[in-house]
Every structure is written in C-alpha cells, then in structure tokens.
Design a protein around this motif. Sequence first.
Motif, PDB file in Angstrom:
ATOM      1  N   ILE A  81      -5.673  52.682 -26.536  1.00  0.00           N
ATOM      2  CA  ILE A  81      -5.890  51.948 -25.988  1.00  0.00           C
ATOM      3  C   ILE A  81      -7.225  51.499 -24.756  1.00  0.00           C
ATOM      4  CG2 ILE A  81      -5.249  49.444 -26.010  1.00  0.00           C
ATOM      5  CD1 ILE A  81      -3.375  50.321 -28.161  1.00  0.00           C
ATOM      6  N   HIS A  82      -6.432  51.894 -23.645  1.00  0.00           N
ATOM      7  CA  HIS A  82      -6.964  51.388 -22.437  1.00  0.00           C
ATOM      8  C   HIS A  82      -8.161  52.863 -21.840  1.00  0.00           C
ATOM      9  CE1 HIS A  82      -3.014  49.775 -21.135  1.00  0.00           C
ATOM     10  NE2 HIS A  82      -2.690  51.017 -20.833  1.00  0.00           N
ATOM     11  N   LEU A 136     -14.222  52.279 -22.405  1.00  0.00           N
ATOM     12  CA  LEU A 136     -15.702  52.577 -22.568  1.00  0.00           C
ATOM     13  C   LEU A 136     -16.350  51.711 -23.194  1.00  0.00           C
ATOM     14  CD1 LEU A 136     -14.471  55.840 -25.056  1.00  0.00           C
ATOM     15  CD2 LEU A 136     -16.470  55.281 -22.806  1.00  0.00           C
ATOM     16  N   ILE A 137     -16.226  50.734 -24.088  1.00  0.00           N
ATOM     17  CA  ILE A 137     -16.668  49.435 -24.314  1.00  0.00           C
ATOM     18  C   ILE A 137     -16.304  48.056 -24.202  1.00  0.00           C
ATOM     19  CG2 ILE A 137     -17.371  50.840 -26.928  1.00  0.00           C
ATOM     20  CD1 ILE A 137     -15.240  49.187 -28.381  1.00  0.00           C
ATOM     21  N   GLY A 138     -15.269  48.097 -23.635  1.00  0.00           N
ATOM     22  CA  GLY A 138     -14.428  46.655 -22.740  1.00  0.00           C
ATOM     23  C   GLY A 138     -13.673  45.951 -23.826  1.00  0.00           C
ATOM     24  N   TRP A 180     -14.068  45.811 -29.247  1.00  0.00           N
ATOM     25  CA  TRP A 180     -13.609  46.345 -30.251  1.00  0.00           C
ATOM     26  C   TRP A 180     -12.532  45.743 -31.365  1.00  0.00           C
ATOM     27  CZ3 TRP A 180      -8.109  48.661 -31.091  1.00  0.00           C
ATOM     28  CH2 TRP A 180      -7.396  47.785 -29.827  1.00  0.00           C
ATOM     29  N   ASP A 181     -12.674  45.653 -32.621  1.00  0.00           N
ATOM     30  CA  ASP A 181     -11.699  44.493 -33.362  1.00  0.00           C
ATOM     31  C   ASP A 181     -10.730  45.251 -34.415  1.00  0.00           C
ATOM     32  OD1 ASP A 181     -13.361  42.649 -34.055  1.00  0.00           O
ATOM     33  OD2 ASP A 181     -14.701  43.650 -34.314  1.00  0.00           O
ATOM     34  N   ILE A 182     -10.989  46.538 -34.653  1.00  0.00           N
ATOM     35  CA  ILE A 182     -10.177  47.768 -35.040  1.00  0.00           C
ATOM     36  C   ILE A 182      -9.760  49.030 -34.369  1.00  0.00           C
ATOM     37  CG2 ILE A 182      -8.335  48.317 -37.048  1.00  0.00           C
ATOM     38  CD1 ILE A 182     -10.823  46.163 -39.127  1.00  0.00           C
ATOM     39  N   LEU A 183      -9.050  50.013 -34.268  1.00  0.00           N
ATOM     40  CA  LEU A 183      -9.159  51.355 -34.319  1.00  0.00           C
ATOM     41  C   LEU A 183      -7.553  52.046 -34.568  1.00  0.00           C
ATOM     42  CD1 LEU A 183      -8.881  53.237 -32.305  1.00  0.00           C
ATOM     43  CD2 LEU A 183      -7.363  52.973 -30.911  1.00  0.00           C
TER      44      LEU A 183
END
Length: 320
Positions: free
Chosen positions: A180-181, A186-188, A192-195
Amino acid sequence: MKKKYLPSIFLNLFFCFNLEASIEAYFHKINNKSDSGRNQVEGIDFIYLINLDQRVEKFERSVSQLLDYGIRPYRFSAVNGWELSINTINNLGVRYEVGMPEDLMGTYYLPNDNFEPHHEILQVPEKTYFCHTLSRGAIGIVLSHLSILQDALNSGYETIWVLEDDINVVQNPHLLTNKIHELDELIGHDGWDILFTDIDTKNKNGDYIPCSAYAKRPNFFPKNPNKFAVKTKINDSFRKIGARYGAYSMIIRKSGIEKILSFIKTYKIFLPYDLDFIFPENMRMYTLNHDIVTTLTNPPSDNSNPNYLLNQKKAEKLSD
C-alpha cells in the motif's frame, strides 16, 4: 424480431408497482461492530470477511489462515440471495424501458412460481431483468458487497479490505502494508481505487483467468470499451488493469467505495459484482504481480445453487 409481450395484466402490474424502493433500502445494516476487523493490518482501517451463516466451516477455514498472522477480520453475515423475497428481487434489478437494446438475453423471476428463473430477450416494458442466468445467490453476493461498502462509507474509513470466504493465504498478509505504501509513493495516496491482493483469479485447475472485456448492460454504455483490456506493468510489484474477475480479496480506497456505490445505486443490479465494479468512470484498479492472498482452487460455492442445503441434509441424516 417481433416482440412478444406477456398477456397477463397482473404480471405487468406486478413488475410496475414493485420498483419504487431504492436499492439502498435492501442493504444489510451492521450494528455494534466488535474490535475484530479494526486496525488489524497497518494501512487498512477495517477488514470485512463475507460468510453465509450456513457456511461456518468456510469461515473457520478462512479465519484460521489469517489468525496465524494475528489477523481476525470482522465476519459479515452474508445476504443469502436464496432467501430473498420476490418483491426484493424485483426491486433490485433493471426495469426494461422502451429504447433499451433489443439483443440482450436476460433472466427474470415471477411471483408464485417457486422462484424459478425464466429467460428471454429483454423486451417487456416495466419488467425487471438481470443478465442471462444471474442466480439469486449471485444477487445476494452483490448485496453483501454493497452493504459493506455502505457501512465503510458511513464509518468514515479511508481504506478497507474486503474478503470472501474462499481465500487462500499464500504469504504473510502484513506484506500488504508495504505494498500500500509503495503504491501510494508511485501514484499518490489519491491515485488508486482498488488493489487486488493477487495476480488474477483462477479456474478449477489453478490456472489464471485474465479478463480483458466487459459484459453488456441495457442501461449503461462505457465511453471507452477498449479500456477494459488494459494490462500495464507498473514495476515488479504492480499492474494497472481495466477489468478483473473475482472479488474475494480487494483493498478499496474511499474513492473506489464511492464510485461503486454511486454506479450500482444509479443503474441497479444486472451483472455479477465482479463484472460491474469495473464500470464507474475513471475506476483505477491495480493488481499485485505476485500472490499474497488469493482464492482456493475449486472451492465449494453457493453462487449458482444453495449447495449448503446438501450439507444440512447430510447432518440431519447423521443425527437420525
């Protein structure tokens, strides 16, 4: 093709007058949450695990894997679609309107018909349809996920982890904290919405099943259908994707929660959950490039049929 309308005035009135309630009225409320699920993994506010009351063994197997790492998710009592009333079912689906596509096969449910599914090309105004062969069990799965998302939004959570009870823990789930970190860097944090916590879902043989297309809806048409085929490697840890099968292990940011809820509240239930959460505009989804928590190969399922009833019958025979 000439449309064939049902002659029964009663059926048309039934479909018409049972479509007033908002879909949110059928979400299951969560009251008096315990500490289980809360702050179990750094970077995740709450962990939900969806489990039918009739499937205690699936809950115990899933939780036993997580307890090895000091993680105890909150058990969400899944919405049992096989027990939903006919009125509820027909308040959840898509009401056909003149002007909608005429080439889609759909499934519908009638009153006083033992809940048997019926199939036809979408054609009857005011009639409630779901995608072809969508089962009542699958409708319950959608309601379960939506109920959790609504609870998370009401609770003010920024990041949640939603699990189904067919997970397979491959590596220490606490590794997700670093992932998560890393993705945030990488993208802020708001990028992002879903991992998803694995590479992809799997078939009965354990082979990955990639998704690169979308299923049609009668009331929504994506602006850029090509986006669903996106599979872009970001680095050794992540891929950006446009579509995905499987909803058994999803880390969802508040932005993703809001997008999914808004979409299905607006367009109602028509497809299985994992074919619908891809549609909201600018849905930003990522997968890991290696499995941490994935799905079991060929797990027992109550999606297409209430197979838990077979277990109940076996238990009754043993007790006789």
